[in-house]
Design an enzyme around this catalytic site. Structure first.
Site, PDB file in Angstrom:
ATOM      1  N   ARG A  35      -3.022  -5.868 -11.135  1.00  0.00           N
ATOM      2  CA  ARG A  35      -2.186  -6.907 -11.748  1.00  0.00           C
ATOM      3  C   ARG A  35      -1.611  -6.425 -13.082  1.00  0.00           C
ATOM      4  O   ARG A  35      -0.486  -6.776 -13.449  1.00  0.00           O
ATOM      5  CB  ARG A  35      -3.001  -8.199 -11.901  1.00  0.00           C
ATOM      6  CG  ARG A  35      -3.233  -8.872 -10.561  1.00  0.00           C
ATOM      7  CD  ARG A  35      -4.280  -9.967 -10.552  1.00  0.00           C
ATOM      8  NE  ARG A  35      -4.452 -10.474  -9.174  1.00  0.00           N
ATOM      9  CZ  ARG A  35      -5.439 -11.268  -8.790  1.00  0.00           C
ATOM     10  NH1 ARG A  35      -6.345 -11.671  -9.659  1.00  0.00           N
ATOM     11  NH2 ARG A  35      -5.518 -11.679  -7.541  1.00  0.00           N
TER      12      ARG A  35
ATOM     13  N   GLN B 106      23.747 -14.073 -13.803  1.00  0.00           N
ATOM     14  CA  GLN B 106      24.637 -15.062 -14.430  1.00  0.00           C
ATOM     15  C   GLN B 106      25.627 -14.388 -15.373  1.00  0.00           C
ATOM     16  O   GLN B 106      26.818 -14.717 -15.387  1.00  0.00           O
ATOM     17  CB  GLN B 106      23.774 -16.097 -15.187  1.00  0.00           C
ATOM     18  CG  GLN B 106      24.489 -17.369 -15.541  1.00  0.00           C
ATOM     19  CD  GLN B 106      24.854 -18.194 -14.299  1.00  0.00           C
ATOM     20  OE1 GLN B 106      24.322 -17.975 -13.214  1.00  0.00           O
ATOM     21  NE2 GLN B 106      25.768 -19.117 -14.460  1.00  0.00           N
ATOM     22  N   ILE B 107      25.141 -13.433 -16.153  1.00  0.00           N
ATOM     23  CA  ILE B 107      26.012 -12.724 -17.103  1.00  0.00           C
ATOM     24  C   ILE B 107      27.087 -11.933 -16.344  1.00  0.00           C
ATOM     25  O   ILE B 107      28.233 -11.852 -16.774  1.00  0.00           O
ATOM     26  CB  ILE B 107      25.163 -11.805 -18.020  1.00  0.00           C
ATOM     27  CG1 ILE B 107      24.329 -12.673 -18.976  1.00  0.00           C
ATOM     28  CG2 ILE B 107      26.038 -10.815 -18.802  1.00  0.00           C
ATOM     29  CD1 ILE B 107      23.222 -11.941 -19.698  1.00  0.00           C
TER      30      ILE B 107
ATOM     31  N   GLY C 278      30.656 -13.629 -11.006  1.00  0.00           N
ATOM     32  CA  GLY C 278      30.881 -13.384  -9.571  1.00  0.00           C
ATOM     33  C   GLY C 278      30.415 -11.994  -9.152  1.00  0.00           C
ATOM     34  O   GLY C 278      29.877 -11.800  -8.059  1.00  0.00           O
TER      35      GLY C 278
ATOM     36  N   GLU D 144      -0.181  -9.303  -4.920  1.00  0.00           N
ATOM     37  CA  GLU D 144      -1.333  -9.079  -5.812  1.00  0.00           C
ATOM     38  C   GLU D 144      -1.746 -10.385  -6.521  1.00  0.00           C
ATOM     39  O   GLU D 144      -2.207 -10.371  -7.662  1.00  0.00           O
ATOM     40  CB  GLU D 144      -1.076  -7.929  -6.782  1.00  0.00           C
ATOM     41  CG  GLU D 144      -0.844  -6.628  -6.004  1.00  0.00           C
ATOM     42  CD  GLU D 144      -1.242  -5.348  -6.696  1.00  0.00           C
ATOM     43  OE1 GLU D 144      -1.976  -5.398  -7.695  1.00  0.00           O
ATOM     44  OE2 GLU D 144      -0.828  -4.286  -6.196  1.00  0.00           O
ATOM     45  N   GLY D 145      -1.573 -11.504  -5.806  1.00  0.00           N
ATOM     46  CA  GLY D 145      -1.956 -12.810  -6.330  1.00  0.00           C
ATOM     47  C   GLY D 145      -0.750 -13.571  -6.825  1.00  0.00           C
ATOM     48  O   GLY D 145      -0.057 -13.110  -7.738  1.00  0.00           O
TER      49      GLY D 145
HETATM   50  N1  COS Z   1     -14.214  -8.952 -10.872  1.00  0.00           N
HETATM   51  C1  COS Z   1     -15.488  -8.940 -10.413  1.00  0.00           C
HETATM   52  N2  COS Z   1     -16.042  -9.944  -9.710  1.00  0.00           N
HETATM   53  C2  COS Z   1     -15.256 -11.006  -9.457  1.00  0.00           C
HETATM   54  C3  COS Z   1     -13.928 -11.094  -9.894  1.00  0.00           C
HETATM   55  C4  COS Z   1     -13.410 -10.013 -10.639  1.00  0.00           C
HETATM   56  N3  COS Z   1     -12.157 -10.025 -11.082  1.00  0.00           N
HETATM   57  N4  COS Z   1     -13.421 -12.271  -9.486  1.00  0.00           N
HETATM   58  C5  COS Z   1     -14.379 -12.916  -8.824  1.00  0.00           C
HETATM   59  N5  COS Z   1     -15.505 -12.140  -8.791  1.00  0.00           N
HETATM   60  C6  COS Z   1     -16.795 -12.481  -8.217  1.00  0.00           C
HETATM   61  C7  COS Z   1     -17.288 -13.779  -8.821  1.00  0.00           C
HETATM   62  O1  COS Z   1     -17.979 -13.521 -10.031  1.00  0.00           O
HETATM   63  C8  COS Z   1     -18.203 -14.309  -7.744  1.00  0.00           C
HETATM   64  O2  COS Z   1     -19.434 -13.641  -7.824  1.00  0.00           O
HETATM   65  P1  COS Z   1     -20.836 -14.426  -7.527  1.00  0.00           P
HETATM   66  O3  COS Z   1     -20.700 -14.884  -6.084  1.00  0.00           O
HETATM   67  O4  COS Z   1     -21.851 -13.361  -7.715  1.00  0.00           O
HETATM   68  O5  COS Z   1     -20.887 -15.543  -8.487  1.00  0.00           O
HETATM   69  C9  COS Z   1     -17.497 -13.866  -6.457  1.00  0.00           C
HETATM   70  O6  COS Z   1     -16.639 -12.760  -6.833  1.00  0.00           O
HETATM   71  C10 COS Z   1     -16.641 -14.943  -5.842  1.00  0.00           C
HETATM   72  O7  COS Z   1     -15.730 -15.375  -6.823  1.00  0.00           O
HETATM   73  P2  COS Z   1     -14.965 -16.761  -6.746  1.00  0.00           P
HETATM   74  O8  COS Z   1     -15.963 -17.844  -6.476  1.00  0.00           O
HETATM   75  O9  COS Z   1     -14.094 -16.897  -7.950  1.00  0.00           O
HETATM   76  O10 COS Z   1     -14.081 -16.543  -5.428  1.00  0.00           O
HETATM   77  P3  COS Z   1     -13.062 -17.493  -4.711  1.00  0.00           P
HETATM   78  O11 COS Z   1     -13.285 -17.383  -3.263  1.00  0.00           O
HETATM   79  O12 COS Z   1     -13.046 -18.841  -5.328  1.00  0.00           O
HETATM   80  O13 COS Z   1     -11.628 -16.746  -4.948  1.00  0.00           O
HETATM   81  C11 COS Z   1      -9.617 -16.122  -6.079  1.00  0.00           C
HETATM   82  C12 COS Z   1     -11.134 -16.407  -6.150  1.00  0.00           C
HETATM   83  C13 COS Z   1      -8.823 -17.297  -5.583  1.00  0.00           C
HETATM   84  C14 COS Z   1      -9.234 -15.830  -7.501  1.00  0.00           C
HETATM   85  C15 COS Z   1      -9.381 -14.858  -5.172  1.00  0.00           C
HETATM   86  O14 COS Z   1      -9.589 -15.188  -3.821  1.00  0.00           O
HETATM   87  C16 COS Z   1      -7.987 -14.265  -5.334  1.00  0.00           C
HETATM   88  O15 COS Z   1      -7.742 -13.502  -6.284  1.00  0.00           O
HETATM   89  N6  COS Z   1      -7.075 -14.568  -4.406  1.00  0.00           N
HETATM   90  C17 COS Z   1      -5.775 -13.910  -4.345  1.00  0.00           C
HETATM   91  C18 COS Z   1      -5.863 -12.673  -3.534  1.00  0.00           C
HETATM   92  C19 COS Z   1      -4.708 -11.782  -3.766  1.00  0.00           C
HETATM   93  O16 COS Z   1      -4.361 -11.435  -4.886  1.00  0.00           O
HETATM   94  N7  COS Z   1      -4.088 -11.354  -2.686  1.00  0.00           N
HETATM   95  C20 COS Z   1      -2.956 -10.510  -2.768  1.00  0.00           C
HETATM   96  C21 COS Z   1      -2.963  -9.557  -1.648  1.00  0.00           C
HETATM   97  S1  COS Z   1      -3.833  -8.139  -1.947  1.00  0.00           S
HETATM   98  S2  COS Z   1      -2.380  -6.944  -2.558  1.00  0.00           S
END
Ligand code: COS
Length: 406
Positions: free
Chosen positions: A265, A358-359, A362, A385-386
């Site tokens: 990211r 815009q700048i 056309g 990547e999110g």
């Molecule tokens: N680094 C290390 N550990 C991490 C972390 C990070 N950046 N983010 C989360 N974790 C860990 C948490 O600490 C948690 O650990 P414990 O279970 O030991 O407590 C575990 O991972 C699960 O984390 P969390 O509960 O936050 O997970 P969620 O399922 O709620 O998902 C999001 C979190 C939504 C943030 C995640 O699924 C995400 O980033 N989604 C987008 C995916 C993406 O970017 N896709 C793009 C395609 S890939 S190019």
């Protein structure tokens, strides 16, 4: 055209006070960024339109990128890369961003999501076996997280990996895989424990591209970023040795993926800054040439306002990316900052691209001008990547966590 080689090797020993883990030698780094800036200007920018029209990066450019070491910019020197720190990497990305994102995309997965899982959590043996070929670009790496039913909720991966003796059998489909058509090595997140619903049941595997049971879907037809390719990767009873679990540990693959994305990211944010810089440059040049109401449009205040807002926002993005990169180099946890950067910079470059069109008036809607292409290209930055909404969630959750701790 002659290949411009990166005739620089960054010294292993950090030498710059006060924080020696960051920029190690300012002079060598500036040679590196200057060389890349020149390569972008003289070699990549003139090829942009050809890449967009043919959806292909010419072989000679790919060869030059390999010869320059661009596939291994952030891979440590002991595995054949240049070993840039995060700050150095974002400075390079500011330059690489000043041309079509397709060029960066080809080598971006080798430096980033295609190699970082192994580098961050892999065993020494895995690093030695797989990373050197990624550093040279001999093998293209890809990151398989997203699936047809699993996008933002990436902990919910359905691809199964079932143990059978000293192998795992992978079944499932991964979607929109960047460099999927070209990749020879995959980092694959698959569920080893179906009893655990979330990320805790997910394991990260290194899968060689020629393993029987892997097939590739047809290349996706995208809105922009022509020349960068994505496709489905389908695993059908694909046998992967148990020794290819990243770090040898089941159930931590989701965390590996999240750590990879923290870094990715920041890199994407730096690319957004680079693209914004290019767009501002194009818009200023156009506005200086184009005359309306008897004078160049750059002298009209409403045009000036759009340019000024764009420059201020680009500068804000650049500053935050550098700050976050420096804290990563200090070993600090940057999930929140990386999400702030991705949120701001991807939205920022969207606004800058919109104003650049815009700048141009056309002309900005016409394919003859690069801004039309960039306008479509940058749309992806807010998604992959999110998404912006996922960055908001990461930021807000981290704030809540910090508040609960205080
Ligand atoms: N680094 C290390 N550990 C991490 C972390 C990070 N950046 N983010 C989360 N974790 C860990 C948490 O600490 C948690 O650990 P414990 O279970 O030991 O407590 C575990 O991972 C699960 O984390 P969390 O509960 O936050 O997970 P969620 O399922 O709620 O998902 C999001 C979190 C939504 C943030 C995640 O699924 C995400 O980033 N989604 C987008 C995916 C993406 O970017 N896709 C793009 C395609 S890939 S190019």
């Amino acid at each position: 055209m002659q290949v411009i080689r990166l005739a620089v090797t960054l010294p292993k020993e950090p030498i710059l006070p006060p924080d020696p883990t960051m920029i190690r030698d300012a002079e060598i780094l500036s040679q590196l960024t200057d060389t890349i800036a020149r390569f972008v200007r003289e070699r990549l920018v003139p090829a942009e339109q050809h890449v967009a029209e043919t959806d292909t990066i010419p072989e000679d450019i790919v060869a030059d990128m390999k010869a320059m070491g661009l596939f291994g910019l952030s891979i440590p020197e002991q595995y054949g890369g240049l070993g840039l720190t995060m700050e150095e990497e974002v400075l390079v990305a500011f330059e690489l961003g000043r041309t079509s994102p397709a060029f960066r995309s080809l080598m971006g997965t080798n430096n980033g999501i295609g190699a970082q899982g192994i580098l961050i959590d892999g065993t020494e043996e895995q690093k030695q076996k797989y990373v050197p070929a990624l550093a040279t670009g001999e093998v293209i790496g890809a990151f398989c997280l997203t699936e047809p039913d699993v996008g933002s909720d990436s902990g919910a991966v359905k691809t199964r990996a079932q143990r059978e003796g000293d192998h795992y059998i992978l079944n499932g489909t991964k979607r929109y895989i960047t460099n999927g058509p070209h990749a020879g090595l995959f980092t694959v997140m698959a569920r080893t424990d179906p009893e655990i619903q979330g990320g805790g049941g997910v394991t990260a595997f290194i899968v060689e591209g020629d393993t029987p049971g892997i097939s590739r879907g047809k290349a996706d037809v995208k809105m922009g970023q022509k020349g960068a390719h994505t496709c489905d990767i389908i695993f059908d009873n694909c046998r992967v040795p148990a020794e290819n679990i990243i770090g040898g540990k089941e159930g931590v693959g989701f965390k590996t993926a999240m750590k990879v994305l923290d870094r990715g990211r920041l890199h994407i944010s730096a690319i957004c800054v680079g693209v914004a810089t290019r767009l501002i440059e194009d818009a200023v040049n156009f506005a200086a040439e184009r005359k309306q109401f008897g004078k160049p449009i750059i002298e009209h205040q409403l045009i000036q306002a759009m340019l000024a807002d764009s420059r201020a926002e680009m500068f804000a993005g650049r500053s935050m990316v550098l700050e976050a990169a420096r804290s990563k180099d200090r070993g600090e946890k940057v999930s929140l900052d990386a999400s702030c950067c991705k949120l701001f910079c991807s939205e920022m470059v969207g606004r800058v691209a919109d104003r650049a069109v815009q700048i141009h008036g056309g002309a900005g809607y016409m394919a003859d001008y690069a801004v039309e292409r960039f306008y479509r290209d940058v749309r992806l930055f807010r998604i992959y990547e999110g998404t912006t909404q996922i960055q908001q969630i990461v930021i807000a959750r981290e704030l809540a966590r910090q508040a609960a701790q205080s």
